[in-house]
Write a protein that holds these residues in place. Sequence first.
Motif, mmCIF file in Angstrom:
data_model
loop_
_atom_site.group_PDB
_atom_site.id
_atom_site.type_symbol
_atom_site.label_atom_id
_atom_site.label_comp_id
_atom_site.label_asym_id
_atom_site.label_seq_id
_atom_site.Cartn_x
_atom_site.Cartn_y
_atom_site.Cartn_z
ATOM 1 N N ALA A 27 41.711 -5.514 46.464
ATOM 2 C CA ALA A 27 42.808 -5.105 45.808
ATOM 3 C C ALA A 27 43.533 -7.106 44.683
ATOM 4 O O ALA A 27 43.338 -6.960 43.612
ATOM 5 C CB ALA A 27 44.390 -4.801 45.780
ATOM 6 N N GLY A 28 43.637 -8.279 45.278
ATOM 7 C CA GLY A 28 43.923 -9.083 45.202
ATOM 8 C C GLY A 28 42.721 -9.701 43.580
ATOM 9 O O GLY A 28 43.140 -10.205 43.013
ATOM 10 N N VAL A 29 41.977 -9.349 44.319
ATOM 11 C CA VAL A 29 41.002 -9.494 42.970
ATOM 12 C C VAL A 29 40.530 -9.392 41.881
ATOM 13 O O VAL A 29 40.529 -9.148 41.171
ATOM 14 C CB VAL A 29 39.176 -9.498 43.377
ATOM 15 N N ALA A 78 42.555 -8.367 36.314
ATOM 16 C CA ALA A 78 43.129 -8.383 35.109
ATOM 17 C C ALA A 78 43.981 -9.131 34.319
ATOM 18 O O ALA A 78 43.995 -9.383 33.261
ATOM 19 C CB ALA A 78 43.435 -7.083 35.292
ATOM 20 N N GLY A 79 44.498 -10.300 35.583
ATOM 21 C CA GLY A 79 45.437 -11.485 34.741
ATOM 22 C C GLY A 79 45.113 -12.054 33.990
ATOM 23 O O GLY A 79 44.723 -12.139 32.442
ATOM 24 N N LEU A 80 43.296 -12.605 34.400
ATOM 25 C CA LEU A 80 42.746 -13.348 33.458
ATOM 26 C C LEU A 80 42.151 -13.009 32.120
ATOM 27 O O LEU A 80 42.440 -13.485 31.066
ATOM 28 C CB LEU A 80 41.666 -14.414 34.166
ATOM 29 N N THR A 81 41.949 -11.465 32.173
ATOM 30 C CA THR A 81 40.998 -11.163 31.330
ATOM 31 C C THR A 81 42.525 -10.385 30.339
ATOM 32 O O THR A 81 42.080 -10.878 29.279
ATOM 33 C CB THR A 81 40.645 -9.644 31.333
ATOM 34 N N LYS A 105 43.723 -13.187 28.176
ATOM 35 C CA LYS A 105 42.500 -14.025 27.426
ATOM 36 C C LYS A 105 41.985 -15.619 27.589
ATOM 37 O O LYS A 105 41.561 -16.552 27.080
ATOM 38 C CB LYS A 105 43.035 -14.097 26.218
ATOM 39 N N GLN A 106 41.988 -16.157 29.184
ATOM 40 C CA GLN A 106 41.591 -16.834 29.439
ATOM 41 C C GLN A 106 40.036 -17.081 29.600
ATOM 42 O O GLN A 106 39.851 -17.917 29.907
ATOM 43 C CB GLN A 106 42.316 -17.418 30.832
ATOM 44 N N ALA A 107 39.979 -15.549 30.478
ATOM 45 C CA ALA A 107 38.338 -15.776 30.329
ATOM 46 C C ALA A 107 38.195 -13.965 29.940
ATOM 47 O O ALA A 107 38.810 -13.636 29.699
ATOM 48 C CB ALA A 107 37.974 -15.971 31.491
ATOM 49 N N ASP A 108 36.494 -13.901 29.935
ATOM 50 C CA ASP A 108 35.991 -12.689 29.230
ATOM 51 C C ASP A 108 35.898 -11.893 31.420
ATOM 52 O O ASP A 108 36.098 -12.483 32.182
ATOM 53 C CB ASP A 108 34.759 -12.579 28.737
ATOM 54 N N ILE A 109 35.727 -11.007 30.964
ATOM 55 C CA ILE A 109 35.597 -9.891 32.181
ATOM 56 C C ILE A 109 34.865 -10.506 33.095
ATOM 57 O O ILE A 109 35.380 -10.132 34.230
ATOM 58 C CB ILE A 109 36.144 -8.251 31.922
ATOM 59 N N GLU A 110 34.171 -11.167 32.778
ATOM 60 C CA GLU A 110 32.493 -11.315 33.671
ATOM 61 C C GLU A 110 33.116 -12.778 34.342
ATOM 62 O O GLU A 110 32.970 -13.014 35.789
ATOM 63 C CB GLU A 110 31.154 -11.184 33.087
ATOM 64 N N GLU A 111 33.453 -13.872 34.030
ATOM 65 C CA GLU A 111 34.271 -14.819 34.101
ATOM 66 C C GLU A 111 34.837 -14.628 34.957
ATOM 67 O O GLU A 111 35.588 -15.505 36.178
ATOM 68 C CB GLU A 111 33.897 -15.309 32.805
ATOM 69 N N ALA A 112 35.712 -13.899 34.594
ATOM 70 C CA ALA A 112 37.485 -13.289 35.084
ATOM 71 C C ALA A 112 36.756 -12.500 36.722
ATOM 72 O O ALA A 112 37.438 -13.330 37.545
ATOM 73 C CB ALA A 112 38.964 -12.558 34.020
#
Length: 175
Positions: free
Chosen positions: A102-104, A109-112, A115-122
């Motif tokens: 759940a933390g992952v 979701a927070g990083l995406t 807009k700090q990273a795209d979904i794969e990097e996040a």
Amino acid sequence: MSLRRPFLILVLLFVCSLSFSQQGFLFVKKGFHKKRTYTEGDVLHIKLADGSYRKGVITLLRNDTIFINGEPVWRPLVTKVLLERKPKMPWPDKQTLLLIGAGVALTTAGLTLSKQADIEEALVAGLVIGYGPILIKHAGGGLIRSFKRKKFRIGKKFRLQVLDFHLPQNKLKSF
């Protein structure tokens, strides 16, 4: 005057509670360097020259004799001192793994969304943050466990030395 007496009594009681008699020491040495120190009351696991093992509490160290659970063992008969190993840490339970998952998801979701990273990097960042410490602890711990010393071979490199602080019984005098 009245304050000095209770203070003196308190100090004497404190000093009496801290004083104890000298005890014997058993050293595992390599040359002049002490590698391990055992005192009376410590647990010792040894292998003897006849191939038998003894494990127990050191009850007395006198002359060249080690008393383990009250049974005497002559120091030159000891061939190995075996070291106790800590048990492996168990893997986390299912609930903990689900909470990390759940933390992952929240990290991804927070990083995406920010807009700090795209979904794969996040997703990769969330997995590394969540599950990375567990994998490092178990994989790295196994690697470190394989290099830790398991025993001291007495003879070539290592030797045992008994340091006895007990008074001889025939020289004790009554008051």
